[in-house]
Design a protein around this motif. Sequence first.
Motif, PDB file in Angstrom:
ATOM      1  N   TRP A 172       0.655  -1.186   0.034  1.00 45.68           N
ATOM      2  CA  TRP A 172       0.046   0.022  -0.179  1.00 45.68           C
ATOM      3  C   TRP A 172       0.960   1.224   0.198  1.00 45.68           C
ATOM      4  O   TRP A 172       1.781   1.072   0.546  1.00 45.68           O
ATOM      5  CB  TRP A 172      -0.882   0.029   1.260  1.00 45.68           C
ATOM      6  N   ILE A 228       2.177   5.036   1.120  1.00 44.74           N
ATOM      7  CA  ILE A 228       1.972   5.840   2.228  1.00 44.74           C
ATOM      8  C   ILE A 228       2.588   7.267   1.836  1.00 44.74           C
ATOM      9  O   ILE A 228       3.462   7.288   0.946  1.00 44.74           O
ATOM     10  CB  ILE A 228       2.727   5.089   3.418  1.00 44.74           C
ATOM     11  N   HIS A 233       5.659   8.891   6.604  1.00 43.94           N
ATOM     12  CA  HIS A 233       4.832   8.012   7.432  1.00 43.94           C
ATOM     13  C   HIS A 233       5.204   6.709   7.912  1.00 43.94           C
ATOM     14  O   HIS A 233       6.008   6.272   7.240  1.00 43.94           O
ATOM     15  CB  HIS A 233       3.371   7.829   6.649  1.00 43.94           C
ATOM     16  N   PRO A 240       4.790   3.314   8.946  1.00 41.61           N
ATOM     17  CA  PRO A 240       3.784   2.089   9.382  1.00 41.61           C
ATOM     18  C   PRO A 240       4.250   1.374  10.417  1.00 41.61           C
ATOM     19  O   PRO A 240       5.259   1.453  10.999  1.00 41.61           O
ATOM     20  CB  PRO A 240       4.033   1.239   7.668  1.00 41.61           C
ATOM     21  N   GLU A 294      -1.006  -1.588  11.907  1.00 38.89           N
ATOM     22  CA  GLU A 294      -1.709  -1.152  10.516  1.00 38.89           C
ATOM     23  C   GLU A 294      -1.392  -2.414   9.549  1.00 38.89           C
ATOM     24  O   GLU A 294      -2.428  -2.374   8.656  1.00 38.89           O
ATOM     25  CB  GLU A 294      -0.972  -0.027  10.089  1.00 38.89           C
ATOM     26  N   ALA A 327      -3.876  -5.093   9.653  1.00 36.74           N
ATOM     27  CA  ALA A 327      -5.014  -4.564   9.005  1.00 36.74           C
ATOM     28  C   ALA A 327      -5.161  -4.375   7.449  1.00 36.74           C
ATOM     29  O   ALA A 327      -6.030  -4.950   6.865  1.00 36.74           O
ATOM     30  CB  ALA A 327      -5.547  -3.014   9.737  1.00 36.74           C
ATOM     31  N   ARG A 328      -4.064  -3.935   6.971  1.00 34.52           N
ATOM     32  CA  ARG A 328      -4.021  -4.185   5.371  1.00 34.52           C
ATOM     33  C   ARG A 328      -4.024  -5.369   4.883  1.00 34.52           C
ATOM     34  O   ARG A 328      -5.040  -5.550   3.881  1.00 34.52           O
ATOM     35  CB  ARG A 328      -2.639  -3.358   5.146  1.00 34.52           C
ATOM     36  N   HIS A 382      -7.479  -6.763   5.050  1.00 33.02           N
ATOM     37  CA  HIS A 382      -8.582  -6.028   4.158  1.00 33.02           C
ATOM     38  C   HIS A 382      -8.393  -6.845   2.791  1.00 33.02           C
ATOM     39  O   HIS A 382      -9.217  -6.900   2.117  1.00 33.02           O
ATOM     40  CB  HIS A 382      -8.329  -4.449   4.205  1.00 33.02           C
ATOM     41  N   HIS A 437      -6.239   0.354  -1.377  1.00 30.51           N
ATOM     42  CA  HIS A 437      -6.078   0.344   0.013  1.00 30.51           C
ATOM     43  C   HIS A 437      -5.035  -0.875   0.513  1.00 30.51           C
ATOM     44  O   HIS A 437      -4.206  -0.567   1.273  1.00 30.51           O
ATOM     45  CB  HIS A 437      -7.517   0.015   0.654  1.00 30.51           C
TER      46      HIS A 437
END
Length: 186
Positions: free
Chosen positions: A132, A134, A138, A140, A144, A147-148, A151, A160
């Motif tokens: 993903w 960013i 940022h 990571p 997180e 969760a990616r 997803h 996403h």
Amino acid sequence: MPEQMHLAFMTFSVLKAPYGDPSVQEFDDRTPDTFAEAESSDGFIDRAKPVEDTAWMTNYQKDWGRWGPFAVPRFYPGGTSSGSSYQAQTLSVWRDLHSVWTFAYRGARHRSALKQSAEWFGQQDWPIFAAWWIPAGHQPVWPEACARLEHLHDHGPAPHAFTFKSAFDPQGRPCRPNAKLEPEPA
């Protein structure tokens, strides 16, 4: 001028046996050289490393500093307690999709390990990696990244979270990971 973007990349697999078992020892022995290959690859920016890598500690016990508390996706069958660990996972940041694709499929050590992966890992019913975009700068963190990956598993590839086979550029358009993306004109 568009914001500069980098690529976050998480890998996750479950070993056939816990670390320390002779059947997966070759995988464990190759890990330092493969990490070194990644770190010297064009486009590599950073990867999650514990603040102090003490071999006797599990990933859950280690301090991951700015990468946040260690976490695993919900489909990890080993639970989240200390003890024997079967998960093999990484979290890294790359300049772009082409860079990580090149390392994964053209890097000699990683390519060799991919060819032997069936010896170390069982059948997995989830994606073994997620990528993903960013904003540059940022940070990571493990939760997180999990969760990616979840997803991607639940909803399929999208801007996403995506795979090399179904990749997206920073603007959310489908793209090919083995093609260098040209920056948008200013």
